[in-house]
Design a protein around this motif. Sequence first.
Motif, PDB file in Angstrom:
ATOM      1  N   LEU A   1      41.887  66.075  16.498  1.00 26.01           N
ATOM      2  CA  LEU A   1      42.422  64.866  17.118  1.00 26.01           C
ATOM      3  C   LEU A   1      43.520  64.311  16.226  1.00 26.01           C
ATOM      4  CD1 LEU A   1      39.162  62.935  18.166  1.00 26.01           C
ATOM      5  CD2 LEU A   1      40.381  64.732  19.408  1.00 26.01           C
TER       6      LEU A   1
ATOM      7  N   ASN B   1      45.941  55.062  23.205  1.00 26.16           N
ATOM      8  CA  ASN B   1      46.889  56.182  23.174  1.00 26.16           C
ATOM      9  C   ASN B   1      48.032  55.970  24.161  1.00 26.16           C
ATOM     10  OD1 ASN B   1      47.767  58.660  22.121  1.00 26.16           O
ATOM     11  ND2 ASN B   1      46.845  59.811  23.792  1.00 26.16           N
TER      12      ASN B   1
ATOM     13  N   THR C   1      46.766  63.011  20.295  1.00 25.36           N
ATOM     14  CA  THR C   1      45.777  63.795  21.032  1.00 25.36           C
ATOM     15  C   THR C   1      44.421  63.142  20.829  1.00 25.36           C
ATOM     16  OG1 THR C   1      45.560  65.268  19.122  1.00 25.36           O
ATOM     17  CG2 THR C   1      47.049  65.951  20.866  1.00 25.36           C
ATOM     18  N   SER C   2      44.080  62.186  21.715  1.00 22.79           N
ATOM     19  CA  SER C   2      42.839  61.439  21.559  1.00 22.79           C
ATOM     20  C   SER C   2      41.628  62.212  22.044  1.00 22.79           C
ATOM     21  CB  SER C   2      42.916  60.105  22.305  1.00 22.79           C
ATOM     22  OG  SER C   2      43.220  60.319  23.667  1.00 22.79           O
ATOM     23  N   THR C   3      41.871  63.337  22.728  1.00 14.50           N
ATOM     24  CA  THR C   3      40.806  64.286  23.051  1.00 14.50           C
ATOM     25  C   THR C   3      41.179  65.624  22.437  1.00 14.50           C
ATOM     26  OG1 THR C   3      41.866  64.742  25.179  1.00 14.50           O
ATOM     27  CG2 THR C   3      40.067  63.149  25.177  1.00 14.50           C
TER      28      THR C   3
ATOM     29  N   PRO D   1      33.421  64.579  25.591  1.00  6.75           N
ATOM     30  CA  PRO D   1      34.200  65.280  24.566  1.00  6.75           C
ATOM     31  C   PRO D   1      34.231  64.529  23.245  1.00  6.75           C
ATOM     32  CG  PRO D   1      35.671  64.009  25.936  1.00  6.75           C
ATOM     33  CD  PRO D   1      34.279  63.816  26.507  1.00  6.75           C
TER      34      PRO D   1
ATOM     35  N   ARG E   1      36.206  62.421  21.005  1.00  9.69           N
ATOM     36  CA  ARG E   1      37.242  61.518  21.505  1.00  9.69           C
ATOM     37  C   ARG E   1      37.506  60.391  20.513  1.00  9.69           C
ATOM     38  NH1 ARG E   1      39.250  60.040  26.503  1.00  9.69           N
ATOM     39  NH2 ARG E   1      37.817  61.407  27.605  1.00  9.69           N
TER      40      ARG E   1
ATOM     41  N   TRP F   1      37.092  56.654  29.486  1.00 11.08           N
ATOM     42  CA  TRP F   1      36.138  57.108  28.472  1.00 11.08           C
ATOM     43  C   TRP F   1      34.866  57.674  29.073  1.00 11.08           C
ATOM     44  CZ3 TRP F   1      36.358  52.381  24.653  1.00 11.08           C
ATOM     45  CH2 TRP F   1      37.590  52.414  23.983  1.00 11.08           C
TER      46      TRP F   1
ATOM     47  N   ASN G   1      34.067  59.032  19.248  1.00 14.28           N
ATOM     48  CA  ASN G   1      32.847  59.524  19.878  1.00 14.28           C
ATOM     49  C   ASN G   1      32.637  60.973  19.448  1.00 14.28           C
ATOM     50  OD1 ASN G   1      30.638  59.323  21.975  1.00 14.28           O
ATOM     51  ND2 ASN G   1      31.740  61.111  22.700  1.00 14.28           N
TER      52      ASN G   1
END
Length: 246
Positions: A168, A76, A51-53, A69, A71, A228, A92
């Motif tokens: 994440l 991924n 879950t990269s976000t 978001p 991130r 991104w 981020n």
Amino acid sequence: MKILKHKFKLFLAITLGFSSLIIYPNLVTAQSNTQEDDFPAAPDTGTPTGTSTPGGSRPQKNCPQTKLPLRALVANNGKDFTVSEYPNLLFNVPYASNQIRNIEFALKDPAEMKTVYRTAIKLTGKAGIVKVSIPQQAKYALKANKDYRWNLILYCVGNKTDEPDQNLMGWIRRVPMTSQLKSQKYQSYIQNNIWYDGIHLLAENYFANPNNSKLKADWNDLSKSLKWDNLDKNGFAETVLVEPRE
């Protein structure tokens, strides 16, 4: 068995490590923490997607709205590899220090059911891209051809519970160095699915030379391909290294 399991989890929760952490443009400091979670099994080949976000429970309750978001800067895509024993991971973080209660990072070995490295992060200024560097000590080194899971969890100001607002999760595997990668160019890393190293090296080069048209174009192309959305607006400023504390 329940008592032994409880004691084992308690032991993991109090076994902490501290790393060198870099934030652009702001200082990051390390603190202890006690959050733990489960260790799902990794697949036999490749790296699973994560879950990269955010997958948090209630960011709308405690966290302010942001254009970008929280991130992880990874592909991924099941091919998130590194050739480094001590890789760098980029995130981020769109919140300023006065909006965050705490951020925690953990690197885990699901096969051996243990936490390899763990630290808490405290922002001291504006939002930016945070780099978590695994400390260059033998006890933290990633073994080749093995999947590791990482977690980054965030608590916003106003959250008075142990449940994070955003969570994440991702995977990383160290693969052997090849002749194509010895040049240590970000293009070679990305072309060979060494995403962690390729993204890190391109980000370092671009934000150190923001007026370089080639680097800017490559960063924008990568940002678009991985969806991104203009992360370069945050910018990298002076790098501040925080020494690990044992």
